[in-house]
Design an enzyme around this catalytic site. Sequence first.
Site, mmCIF file in Angstrom:
data_model
loop_
_atom_site.group_PDB
_atom_site.id
_atom_site.type_symbol
_atom_site.label_atom_id
_atom_site.label_comp_id
_atom_site.label_asym_id
_atom_site.label_seq_id
_atom_site.Cartn_x
_atom_site.Cartn_y
_atom_site.Cartn_z
ATOM 1 N N ARG A 70 -2.616 -8.253 -7.156
ATOM 2 C CA ARG A 70 -2.757 -9.372 -6.233
ATOM 3 C C ARG A 70 -4.068 -10.100 -6.531
ATOM 4 O O ARG A 70 -5.039 -9.492 -6.962
ATOM 5 C CB ARG A 70 -2.767 -8.863 -4.784
ATOM 6 C CG ARG A 70 -1.405 -8.432 -4.291
ATOM 7 C CD ARG A 70 -1.425 -8.087 -2.817
ATOM 8 N NE ARG A 70 -2.161 -6.886 -2.536
ATOM 9 C CZ ARG A 70 -3.374 -6.835 -2.036
ATOM 10 N NH1 ARG A 70 -4.019 -7.942 -1.731
ATOM 11 N NH2 ARG A 70 -3.971 -5.688 -1.813
ATOM 12 N N TYR A 199 3.539 -11.000 -10.727
ATOM 13 C CA TYR A 199 3.208 -9.676 -10.196
ATOM 14 C C TYR A 199 3.749 -9.524 -8.761
ATOM 15 O O TYR A 199 3.644 -10.446 -7.940
ATOM 16 C CB TYR A 199 1.687 -9.446 -10.200
ATOM 17 C CG TYR A 199 1.329 -8.172 -9.474
ATOM 18 C CD1 TYR A 199 1.569 -6.926 -10.064
ATOM 19 C CD2 TYR A 199 0.831 -8.198 -8.166
ATOM 20 C CE1 TYR A 199 1.304 -5.757 -9.372
ATOM 21 C CE2 TYR A 199 0.558 -7.030 -7.478
ATOM 22 C CZ TYR A 199 0.795 -5.811 -8.086
ATOM 23 O OH TYR A 199 0.549 -4.643 -7.405
ATOM 24 N N LYS A 208 4.127 -9.116 0.897
ATOM 25 C CA LYS A 208 2.838 -9.458 1.509
ATOM 26 C C LYS A 208 2.842 -10.878 2.082
ATOM 27 O O LYS A 208 2.268 -11.130 3.139
ATOM 28 C CB LYS A 208 1.713 -9.306 0.487
ATOM 29 C CG LYS A 208 1.616 -7.926 -0.145
ATOM 30 C CD LYS A 208 1.359 -6.851 0.881
ATOM 31 C CE LYS A 208 1.120 -5.506 0.209
ATOM 32 N NZ LYS A 208 0.979 -4.428 1.190
ATOM 33 N N SER A 250 -6.105 0.684 0.711
ATOM 34 C CA SER A 250 -5.535 1.262 -0.512
ATOM 35 C C SER A 250 -6.360 2.468 -0.955
ATOM 36 O O SER A 250 -7.526 2.613 -0.574
ATOM 37 C CB SER A 250 -5.447 0.216 -1.613
ATOM 38 O OG SER A 250 -6.708 -0.309 -1.837
ATOM 39 N N CYS A 252 -5.908 5.601 -0.104
ATOM 40 C CA CYS A 252 -6.133 6.585 0.959
ATOM 41 C C CYS A 252 -4.901 7.467 1.197
ATOM 42 O O CYS A 252 -4.804 8.128 2.235
ATOM 43 C CB CYS A 252 -6.535 5.897 2.256
ATOM 44 S SG CYS A 252 -8.188 5.209 2.210
#
Length: 603
Positions: A70, A199, A208, A250, A252
């Site tokens: 992203r 992507y 998203k 992210s 985690c």
Amino acid sequence: MECKNENVKSWVNEVAKKLTPDSIVWIDGSESENKKLSQGLVDDGIFIKVNEKEYPNSYWCVSNSNDVARVEDKTFICSRLKGDAGPTNNWVDPKEMYTKLDSLMAACMKGRKMYVVPYLMGPDGSPFSKVGFELTDSPYVVVNMRVMARIGDVALKNLSDKSNDFVRGVHSVGKIDPANRYICHFPEDNTIISFNSNYGGNALQGKKCFALRIASSLAKKEGWLAEHMLILGITNPKGEKQYVCAAFPSACGKTNLAMLVPPVEYQKAGWKVETVGDDIAWLNFGDDGQLYAINPENGFFGVAPGTSDATNPNAMATLRGGNTIFTNTALDLDTKTPWWKGLPNMPKKAKDWLNNEWDPESGTEPAHPNSRFTTPAAQCPSISSEWQAPKGVPISAIIFGGRRARLAPLAYESKNWQHGTFIGMTMASERTAAAAGKVGELTRDPMAMRPFIGYHAGDYFKHWLDVGKKAGAKLPKIFHVNWFRTDDDGKFLWPGFGDNMRVLEWILGRVDGKAGSIDSPIGALPRAQDLNLKGLKLNDSQTSQLLSVNIADWIEELTSQDEFMKSIGDKMPKELWDEHSGLKERLLGKHKAADTMTQNAAV
Ligand code: OXD
Ligand code: MN
């Protein structure tokens, strides 16, 4: 099924006039259409069919070195007022951005097909599901959208003929030119335009762009929540089933938690964990005043590195179910299987993620750190029988988490919704070696939504507070967890993975009023006797470190919270400043009492 909606048809024609594709192809979502598109990608050298026995009907995809993630600096919220986008978003005036994109994208589909992808976010027939259309010149996007959303006829069926209530999306890969890459959202027009990237997070607009950025803005207007949260179902040995949502930045372990396999003793005792969603939750109030969550997605766009039979057997079994697309991974040429870091058996002969022959002696990694798989959720062995329930699943607890080596204890409970909102708003995580930047540096990521709030972050926090004030609301309890606390040698204190079940048990025990806790300035903490620690090799000092609050560290944390809250400006709600002051008072009170550590009473 033919689209009879004139609003859709006239918009499609309007876009086609500007982008001048050679032809327009309406996507129906059928198996035969998917086969044809995938074969076309194979013929063009973009897809390679992988080992049919290991991963049936699955493809490895060649990547582009400048298009692997992203792009937050190229992502825009184009609301009419700059103040509506707020300090966490890039903003350009919508008129200016439309003019710019019109000029950049003029005739960009010449010589290409324009696919019209009708898609539905949310289960078929759910009152909370929403329809979008993505007009794209990328067959890669079409076949990925087919996994990640419900596409084709099912979407048309969920849109009435006269409705204008759908998200308009335009996407072109252009020349994959990073200098002219734009991921633009026009929340007032329910419109998304993305250009020059193929992507997932930029190009698969349902995820998203729609399900978080546009949906968060719709949710504010309509009184619900669109959140970056997994949804998990947990059944206890009595057969009682409860659901929780969890938000993590992210790196985690979000996917692992979404597909958690309980420790053997828990399985034997009758505990069961089921997956409803791994990334996004839409939460609406039911007639009973409870919040119900649906997973708007249909598949997992998962981070591959670190995923293996040892760490996440449910994810691996989902991939082995087939119908999967592997992006940014290496391809083992001996086995014709995708490879990424964390899988055993490093390939001897492979293509790297850019389709170059890889030299095992070179010391380079054949797979990109952002290797991904796109795979159907329905194939996941732990998928819940309720994952497509039109009314969603009732949520008993919301869990926020971050990666904090020292600060946050293993788990704590907020006092109420407002305090819980404060805990979510002050969420932060320390950078790992996997991302660019200084290791250990703290990144503020409120509700794990910083890159995805489609409007002013201050208004978003206010919306959370307003949700909590709804008359008759039976709100979930809010918790914070930290699996990543380390000892003085930097070693993780908590085993994580399946053992996180022990913390989930405490959380559900708190919801039911059965589990104990001790008060601390930051919230209620479990004591050692409140958690099932049986079978873990934790000594008293380790348990104490996991379950304690270091007052001096938290006083330091206040300064960083203060800085972040000020960066949001005047729209930071007063209630959250009050929570900040309350925390400060409680911490300083403790500090004056020369009590530097709120210790676990039992240790
Ligand atoms: C994702 C992300 O890809 O959060 O899910 O970036
Ligand atoms: Mn995500």
